[in-house]
Motif scaffolding. Sequence first.
Motif: not given
Length: 399
Positions: A264-288
Motif C-alpha cells: 500500500h502506498f501514497v504518492t505525495a508532493q509537499m511545498l513551501r512558499l515564502d509569500t514575502t520573497t516568492g521562494r518556492l521549495q518542494w519535494v516529490n514522492a512519486g507524484h506528477p
Amino acid sequence: MTVGPLGEPDRSESFGEGILGTILDRAHELPPHRVGLVVAETVGRLGGRNPQILLQDYQQQRLVPLLSEGLTGGEPLSIDGSDAGRCFLTSLPVELAMTDGVRVHAPLLNGGDQAGVLAVTLDTVDDDVRRILRRIAGLAGELLQSKNGYTDLFFRTRRSEPMNVAAEIQWSLLPPLTMTMPRVAVAGVLEPAYDVAGDSFDYALNGGTLHLAMIDAMGHGLDAATMATVAIGAYRHARRISVELSEIYLFMDRAVAEQFAPDHFVTAQMLRLDTTTGRLQWVNAGHPAPVLIREHRVMGRLDSPTTLPVGFGGAQPQVSEVTLAPGDRILCFTDGLVEEHESGQEQFGEDQLIDWVNQLEKTDRSVRAVARDLSHTLRRARGEATSDDATLVLVEWRG
C-alpha cells in the motif's frame, strides 16, 4: 466623529450599527436552522425582501437556495451564466434592475473563502445601502461558517446526489477549497465530488509561509480514504511541529507503513512558499510534477528528484527550489486528471492539460474561477468519464 453636547464622542447606536447588531447580538446562541431567519430580519430592516442564501454545491456547478424560515426558496441556479454565479465567481456584488426594484447579489465571504451568495430585492440602491448590505453579507458568511460544524443542514443543501462513505471522509478532511489573501491565493477542486476516495490536499498559512501538500492514495473506496486520512494527519503533525520540508516525508512514510500492508502506498508532493520573497521549495514522492504558469502561459513542469511513494520506505527526498515572479501560478494535480481515457482511446495526457490551461488562463481571473473551469473543462473533454479521482490545486503568488 459625531460629538455629543458635552464634547464627548457620540456613542449612541447608529442605523447601520443597529442593523448589524441584529446578527451580532444573537449569533452566539443562534441555532443553525435559524440563521436564515436572522439574516432575513436583518435585510428586512434595510428594506430588503425575498432574501435568498445560495450555497455552492459540491460539484461547483450550481448555487442552491438554503431552505430555512424567512428565506425565499426556488430552483438551483447555474453558476455559469447567472447573475448570482457572476457574483460568486468574481466575489463582487451584482445588481439586476427588475420591475419591482433592484435584485442585489452580494458574496458570502468567510475568511479567505466564499460560501455562496446573498440575494435580496430592494426598491432602490445607493452607496449607503451597498455598504451596509456588503457588511451584512460578510457577517452572514462568517455566521454560516461558525455554525457549519454544529449541523448537517448546510451539507445537505450543497448535495445534489448521494455521497459515498469514502467521500464523506475525504470532504471532512479537507481545508476550505479556496483561500484568498493579499500575497497568496489557493483554489482546489475534487472530482468526482460524490465518489472521491484517495485524493486529498491540505494547506496552512503560517506567518509568511504557505505550506501545501497534495496526495493520491492507491486504490478506491474506504481503504484509499483511510490511507489518505493517515497521510494527511501525519503531514499536519510534522508541519505543526516545524519539521523540515525534506523530513516531512519520513513522518508520512512511517505512519502509512505502520498502518497498512507493504504493497500500500501514497504518492505525495509537499511545498513551501515564502509569500514575502516568492521562494518556492518542494519535494516529490512519486507524484506528477507541478506545472508553472507565468503571464497566462505554461512555462513548463517543475521537475525534481523524486523518492519512493509514501509507505515504501524511500530515501529522504531532495528539496528543489525556484523563485517565482509576482502573478506566477503553480498547478498541482493527481494522475487521474491526465490518465483518464474513453474505452479503447488514448489517455487524456499532459499535452491536452497544458493546452486547456493556456486557453483558460488568457484572461485575468481568480484562481478559483480558473481552477473550477479547468476541472470542468477537462471532465467534459474526457467525455464526463472519471474512473479515478481527478484533483487539482492552483496556487498564485501575488507578490
